[in-house]
Design an enzyme around this catalytic site. Sequence first.
Site, PDB file in Angstrom:
ATOM      1  N   ASP A 230       7.329  -4.928   3.918  1.00 59.00           N
ATOM      2  CA  ASP A 230       5.929  -4.176   4.364  1.00 59.00           C
ATOM      3  C   ASP A 230       7.525  -2.790   3.608  1.00 59.00           C
ATOM      4  OD1 ASP A 230       4.654  -2.640   5.825  1.00 59.00           O
ATOM      5  OD2 ASP A 230       4.300  -3.222   7.567  1.00 59.00           O
TER       6      ASP A 230
HETATM    7  C1  BGC Z   1       1.843  -1.031   7.243  1.00 53.28           C
HETATM    8  C2  BGC Z   1       1.055  -2.641   6.145  1.00 53.28           C
HETATM    9  C3  BGC Z   1       0.512  -1.261   4.677  1.00 53.28           C
HETATM   10  C4  BGC Z   1       1.573  -0.307   3.884  1.00 53.28           C
HETATM   11  C5  BGC Z   1       1.459   0.051   3.292  1.00 53.28           C
HETATM   12  C6  BGC Z   1       2.615  -0.414   6.861  1.00 53.28           C
HETATM   13  O1  BGC Z   1       3.644   0.803   7.308  1.00 53.28           O
HETATM   14  O2  BGC Z   1       2.856  -1.778   8.419  1.00 53.28           O
HETATM   15  O3  BGC Z   1       0.251  -2.666   6.683  1.00 53.28           O
HETATM   16  O4  BGC Z   1       0.242  -2.087   4.021  1.00 53.28           O
HETATM   17  O5  BGC Z   1       2.093   0.750   5.586  1.00 53.28           O
HETATM   18  O6  BGC Z   1       0.661   0.882   3.320  1.00 53.28           O
END
Ligand code: BGC
Length: 805
Positions: A230
Amino acid sequence: MNDPREILAQMTLEEKAALCDGRDFWHLKGMDKYGIPEIMVCDGPHGLRKKDYEKTGSSLTASVGSICFPTAATTAASWDPDMLTEMGKALGKKCLKEKVGVLLGPGINMKRSPLCGRNFEYFSEDPVLAGELAAGFINGVQSMGVGTSLKHFCVNSQETRRMTVSEVVDERALREIYLTAFEIAVKKAKPWTVMNSYNRINEVHGSENKHTQIEILRNEWGFDGVVVSDWGAVNNRPLGLKNGNDLEMPSSAGSGTAKIVAAVQSGELDESVVDERALNVLKLIKKAADGAVDNYEYNDLDDQQLAREIAGKCMVLLKNEGILPLAKDKKIAIIGDMAKNPRYQGAGSSQINPTRIDNAFDELAALGFNLEYAPGYERSIKKAKKNPPLIKAAAELAAQCDIAVVFAGLTDDFESEGYDRQHMEMPASHNELIKEVAKANPNTVVVLAGGSPVEMPWIDSVKAILNSYLGGQAGGGAVADILSGNVNPSGKLPETYPISYGDTPAKNYYPGNMASVEHRESIYIGYRYYDKVKKTVAYPFGFGLSYTTFEYSDLAISASDISEDDTLTVTFKVKNTGDRAGAEIAQLYVADKESTIFRPEKELKAFKKVWLEAGEEKEVSLTLSKRAFAFYNTAVNDWTVESGAFDILVGASSADIKLTASVYVSAAPVKIPDYRQSAPVYYDGDMQTIPDEQFVAVLGRELPPTEYDPDSPVSITDCFESAMRTKNGRKMFNLLSKLVPAGFAQAIALQTPFRDFISMSGGVFSESIAEGLCKLLNGQKGGVRQILKGIPKAIAGVGPLLKQI
Ligand code: BGC
């Protein structure tokens, strides 16, 4: 693009390591020299959030227009994997048009508590339902040659301290509850990527977790795609790489690459690991490149009707005392700002910039209803308190009309990535409004909006409740379709609606302490808990009404005595006994009649949504295999069936079982953990207050610390909140709490580890600044000087950084 293995064979260590680190916020690295194209990955997943590089501002505020379907909490209520496949295909087309290689979703974390701020983005409290729906969605997107990212792997069931907290969960709950949905989706749909969660799982970071990433995901389930962090979930890069994480996102601006190379050079990391990870990334890039289509034609608005139909298949009719569908000849008071300005999605990284927004008021007017309108409340959270003049005006209008329809629920500030809800109440102004309107007119209907359960103190005073969830950009039309009777509601709750927050299983444990959150309730989340302790709920899991009626009959099972390796076929009939076409969601639960290990009363194992004309009858056939009868046995680290009788329960909801049969399953004898002496509370006790020693017995180890050592110095793995253990840390925390507005921004500011300020800023916030900050927070000399020294470079980097986020 050439064969990934051939390319890999030519690459240097530095190049391979570099490939395991993103190019920027949204791209993987391309390498011209090897003909490797640069692919783009983007958020969604109920639309596409692609940064609009023509506009200034981050992608949260400046993303390209996209069709916005209902969020996952809503689509889950369809119980229809095929519908998710259709939606996935549409999104795949959008990605092809926008040249996006991977759509970052679906999110399938389990709904442990109604308060999780991101519940609107997740499917269910039940792993089988969530897994099947996710598989449907992934199959749809990937059938278009576009990848998906199944997230957040795993046990990411809260937003509070999501980037640092350790989820303390026993292996059985991990397997049966928190991993099963991932397992189903991985095995059935082979997502191209899986995204780590930020949190630690039993103290080990998601992105460094060998148990989840290698032992389970790759070795047991056979996942052969890319594990991507993530955004900012990387902690120790070489360790993460070794333990199964292929790709660091967003770009670490070279620091991750340098650490990997250094680790190989020092002998800490074997180069074969880098080869394996880089190969996975190369294969992903090739798949995306092969799927890409030049000048793909797609018009979002062509899917407006699909979005409306999808929303119509999901909304759940919770109550109807003969008032719905609305009669055309009545005068109807439409009350509530959300009737004209719908709440149709949640906030955070999944926020789509819709191409159009339909509202229920206009759509009902277009269908020829005689409407009056009163706003009833002000929208912003600051004005969420009661507003007597608006409520009075709404009640007066209701009194003058035949029927009042109140649009209420959770307003935008209540549901977001980054923070959890503090309670399960709706805004006070909405509750008061419904109360007063229902007093003024007994024919009151409530249309609820929101991605998670709410308390409904007015439940008995209204004649009907339609839960419209978060319906996407065409949700207003779907509400009108259902209220008017043009569409027969067919959604059922993918989660329990408890009466009050105090009733929920994890209320005493959620969201935990600074260092950890304990899953003391173990496997008992959602209906598994309410069933077990026989707690009355507002609306049970699997519940939803229709404008027609259904009858279940003729349950038959293929054998009454099977061995654990046999499959069991369950057939029954469902008949539409009313006078309009409709769909029924038939649910199959399995109950272990007697067991050594504690088990839920029953568990969902299969389901089928059946579309039936008036008077039509269909036979449903569902198959159960070993897993439907098994529990995860930590004594042998495998799924075990204990010989005995099992009930096969077919129902219209978890609380409305229509047909029952019994089957005897014989299984090979194996050692089964018996907690009747060591943890009796799990068999028939109060799961809301599990004593330490009983949780420890089930966990199989001592409890880790709930707080950080007060004497330990602040380091770059800390955030401003955890740094409160020092005097300067407290001061800084208090200052930032005042300066940064409450909500998403404040959560990010206070709960993001400093190491992420470095990686997520592509090095703009340098390691040296971070060190200086730690010195400052620890009260050491030289911190401020060190920070100030780095500031000019940081300021210069902010502009370019903002352009790419
Ligand atoms: C979120 C993800 C997301 C990623 C990219 C993260 O903070 O938890 O779900 O895909 O950011 O934006």
